[in-house]
Design a protein around this motif. Structure first.
Motif, PDB file in Angstrom:
ATOM      1  N   ARG A   1       0.825  -1.208   0.000  1.00  0.00           N
ATOM      2  CA  ARG A   1       0.000   0.000   0.000  1.00  0.00           C
ATOM      3  C   ARG A   1       0.861   1.261   0.000  1.00  0.00           C
ATOM      4  NH1 ARG A   1      -3.087  -3.263   3.544  1.00  0.00           N
ATOM      5  NH2 ARG A   1      -2.123  -2.308   5.380  1.00  0.00           N
ATOM      6  N   LEU A   2       2.033   1.164   0.606  1.00  0.00           N
ATOM      7  CA  LEU A   2       2.964   2.291   0.638  1.00  0.00           C
ATOM      8  C   LEU A   2       3.855   2.331  -0.599  1.00  0.00           C
ATOM      9  CD1 LEU A   2       4.029   2.060   4.396  1.00  0.00           C
ATOM     10  CD2 LEU A   2       2.589   3.829   3.365  1.00  0.00           C
ATOM     11  N   GLN A   3       3.613   1.412  -1.548  1.00  0.00           N
ATOM     12  CA  GLN A   3       4.378   1.327  -2.794  1.00  0.00           C
ATOM     13  C   GLN A   3       5.851   1.053  -2.523  1.00  0.00           C
ATOM     14  OE1 GLN A   3       3.390   4.972  -4.835  1.00  0.00           O
ATOM     15  NE2 GLN A   3       1.358   4.245  -5.404  1.00  0.00           N
ATOM     16  N   ILE A   4       6.097   0.147  -1.593  1.00  0.00           N
ATOM     17  CA  ILE A   4       7.454  -0.292  -1.269  1.00  0.00           C
ATOM     18  C   ILE A   4       7.572  -1.771  -1.621  1.00  0.00           C
ATOM     19  CG2 ILE A   4       9.201  -0.586   0.520  1.00  0.00           C
ATOM     20  CD1 ILE A   4       7.845   1.656   2.088  1.00  0.00           C
ATOM     21  N   PRO A   5       8.166  -2.096  -2.767  1.00  0.00           N
ATOM     22  CA  PRO A   5       8.317  -3.506  -3.133  1.00  0.00           C
ATOM     23  C   PRO A   5       9.402  -4.173  -2.294  1.00  0.00           C
ATOM     24  CG  PRO A   5       9.373  -2.130  -4.769  1.00  0.00           C
ATOM     25  CD  PRO A   5       8.711  -1.190  -3.800  1.00  0.00           C
ATOM     26  N   ILE A   6       9.204  -5.432  -1.991  1.00  0.00           N
ATOM     27  CA  ILE A   6      10.165  -6.216  -1.218  1.00  0.00           C
ATOM     28  C   ILE A   6      10.729  -7.304  -2.113  1.00  0.00           C
ATOM     29  CG2 ILE A   6      10.528  -7.688   0.808  1.00  0.00           C
ATOM     30  CD1 ILE A   6       7.952  -6.374   1.983  1.00  0.00           C
ATOM     31  N   THR A   7      12.036  -7.355  -2.215  1.00  0.00           N
ATOM     32  CA  THR A   7      12.696  -8.435  -2.941  1.00  0.00           C
ATOM     33  C   THR A   7      13.350  -9.348  -1.911  1.00  0.00           C
ATOM     34  OG1 THR A   7      13.145  -6.969  -4.808  1.00  0.00           O
ATOM     35  CG2 THR A   7      14.357  -9.034  -4.721  1.00  0.00           C
ATOM     36  N   THR A   8      12.909 -10.599  -1.893  1.00  0.00           N
ATOM     37  CA  THR A   8      13.404 -11.567  -0.922  1.00  0.00           C
ATOM     38  C   THR A   8      14.458 -12.452  -1.567  1.00  0.00           C
ATOM     39  OG1 THR A   8      11.234 -11.609   0.139  1.00  0.00           O
ATOM     40  CG2 THR A   8      12.757 -13.383   0.699  1.00  0.00           C
ATOM     41  N   PHE A   9      15.611 -12.535  -0.939  1.00  0.00           N
ATOM     42  CA  PHE A   9      16.680 -13.413  -1.395  1.00  0.00           C
ATOM     43  C   PHE A   9      16.733 -14.596  -0.425  1.00  0.00           C
ATOM     44  CE2 PHE A   9      17.560  -9.202  -2.907  1.00  0.00           C
ATOM     45  CZ  PHE A   9      17.874  -9.411  -4.238  1.00  0.00           C
ATOM     46  N   MET A  10      16.178 -15.700  -0.869  1.00  0.00           N
ATOM     47  CA  MET A  10      16.004 -16.875  -0.007  1.00  0.00           C
ATOM     48  C   MET A  10      17.186 -17.812  -0.202  1.00  0.00           C
ATOM     49  SD  MET A  10      13.800 -18.115   2.113  1.00  0.00           S
ATOM     50  CE  MET A  10      13.230 -19.627   2.846  1.00  0.00           C
ATOM     51  N   ILE A  11      17.934 -18.055   0.860  1.00  0.00           N
ATOM     52  CA  ILE A  11      19.104 -18.930   0.761  1.00  0.00           C
ATOM     53  C   ILE A  11      18.849 -20.239   1.504  1.00  0.00           C
ATOM     54  CG2 ILE A  11      20.853 -17.210   0.247  1.00  0.00           C
ATOM     55  CD1 ILE A  11      21.377 -16.845   3.161  1.00  0.00           C
ATOM     56  N   ALA A  12      17.663 -20.788   1.300  1.00  0.00           N
ATOM     57  CA  ALA A  12      17.292 -22.099   1.810  1.00  0.00           C
ATOM     58  C   ALA A  12      16.428 -22.776   0.776  1.00  0.00           C
ATOM     59  CB  ALA A  12      16.552 -21.987   3.145  1.00  0.00           C
ATOM     60  N   LYS A  13      16.453 -24.101   0.741  1.00  0.00           N
ATOM     61  CA  LYS A  13      15.793 -24.829  -0.336  1.00  0.00           C
ATOM     62  C   LYS A  13      14.599 -25.656   0.133  1.00  0.00           C
ATOM     63  CE  LYS A  13      20.137 -25.127  -2.927  1.00  0.00           C
ATOM     64  NZ  LYS A  13      21.150 -26.032  -3.543  1.00  0.00           N
TER      65      LYS A  13
END
Length: 365
Positions: free
Chosen positions: A309-321
């Motif tokens: 809603r605040l127009q803040i995209p989140i990019t998640t870097f997941m280092i687990a499988k």
């Protein structure tokens, strides 16, 4: 005969080992693993020297330590304990930048552009006719004179308003980024060091922004049971604690920081290897490491929706499988409208670099 001449490699012909620059590279690399402790780092180097002969008869570890002091890389207090200096901290960041973002050397110069053309700061390939209000520095004089010659002939040179050709320019945008780093205990579990690559990436990103995009901002938030901001200079000393994973607190703090930034482009990068397992309610910690706790997950997803809603995209870097963890990340990403990368530790830096550059070419509205 033209061509290449190949010969056998003779180890003795290689540069002599044990010089200051060569040992300094190893010293700065090992500081990442010892949380910035120069005493422990030098102890490791002494052991490595015994096993692999890092030094030679002309230049020993004692010479290297003396030179570190002389050149301002380490300092010694009256009690005899040593610590690294700001010069070393910067050297570590530069080393991380070269190691992870080496492709920068192949990139073009200049800052990023948005996808909006007009009265900007950097030329692009777009051209159009002159219109009232255009400034003189936008006029492409070479193209305009050529237009006049085509339109009116060479014999009687005439330049009219309709001959003028204007170069479009791109707006340069600013980007505010918060990098969230998970420092829960799982970041060193199962015999895999995940915190050191995360630190290296953070230092490389900080150095990238300072040197190439100095008007951008980078804030760093670490999160375990709680979340708190750290300075770039604190990164070499960052360690994992006996913490659970309070992703909600990290996102809440990151959002508060970005609210205060006066930029259009705002984004959160989050490096994590696990699921949210902790909340803080009324001064007490609610923890559950078994599976995906509905209470914790739902509150975290609500925070992701608030960022959207605040127009803040989140990019998640997941280092687990783990498949069930990846399923949570997919739901989290869908709620926020951001992105997720399921990265190995080796590819983490390249993913973050490419995504940062790509996002800087957007304007989030």
């Amino acid at each position: 005969m033209r061509g290449y001449h190949f010969s056998d490699f003779v180890p003795g012909d290689s540069p002599q080992k044990g010089g200051f620059e060569e040992l300094l590279k190893l010293f700065t690399q090992l500081l990442n693993y010892t949380a910035g402790d120069p005493g422990e780092t030098l102890a490791w180097m002494n052991e490595l020297d015994k096993k692999y002969n890092l030094t030679n008869n002309e230049y020993g570890m004692g010479d290297f330590i003396d030179e570190l002091k002389e050149k301002g890389y380490i300092k010694e207090d009256p009690s005899g304990s040593i610590s690294i200096t700001a010069k070393t901290e910067q050297t570590i960041r530069k080393s991380a930048l070269e190691e992870i973002f080496g492709k920068l050397k192949k990139a073009g110069k200049g800052n990023h552009n948005s996808n909006i053309s007009g009265l900007g700061e950097e030329k692009n390939a777009d051209r159009r006719e002159f219109a009232f209000g255009d400034s003189l520095d936008q006029i492409d004089m070479t193209a305009s004179i050529q237009n006049a010659q085509i339109n009116h002939g060479i014999g009687n040179f005439t330049l009219t308003e309709r001959d003028l050709e204007v170069e479009e320019k791109d707006y340069k945008t600013l980007t505010s980024t918060v990098l969230m780093i998970d420092i829960s205990h799982s970041m060193i579990l199962y015999g895999e060091d995940r915190i050191t690559p995360a630190k290296k990436v953070a230092m490389a990103l900080a150095e990238l922004i300072r040197t190439r995009y100095p008007k951008d901002t980078l804030d760093i938030v670490v999160f375990g049971n709680d979340a708190w901001p750290i300075e770039v200079k604190d990164l070499p000393y960052l360690q994992v604690g006996p913490y659970h994973t309070n992703t909600y607190a990290g996102l809440e703090l990151a959002t508060d920081i970005l609210r205060r930034r006066k930029t259009h482009n705002k984004q959160i990068f989050m490096i994590t290897d696990g699921k949210p397992t902790c909340l803080k309610e009324n001064g007490r910690y609610y923890k559950n490491s078994m599976g995906l706790d509905r209470k914790v997950i739902n509150k975290t997803l609500n925070m992701a929706a608030q960022c959207k809603r605040l127009q803040i995209p989140i990019t998640t870097f997941m280092i687990a499988k783990d498949p069930y963890l990846q399923q949570f990340v997919r739901e989290f990403t869908q709620t926020n409208g951001g992105k997720a990368f399921y990265s190995s530790l080796n590819g983490l830096g390249e993913y973050i670099f490419e995504d940062y550059i790509k996002n800087r070419r957007k304007t989030f509205r």
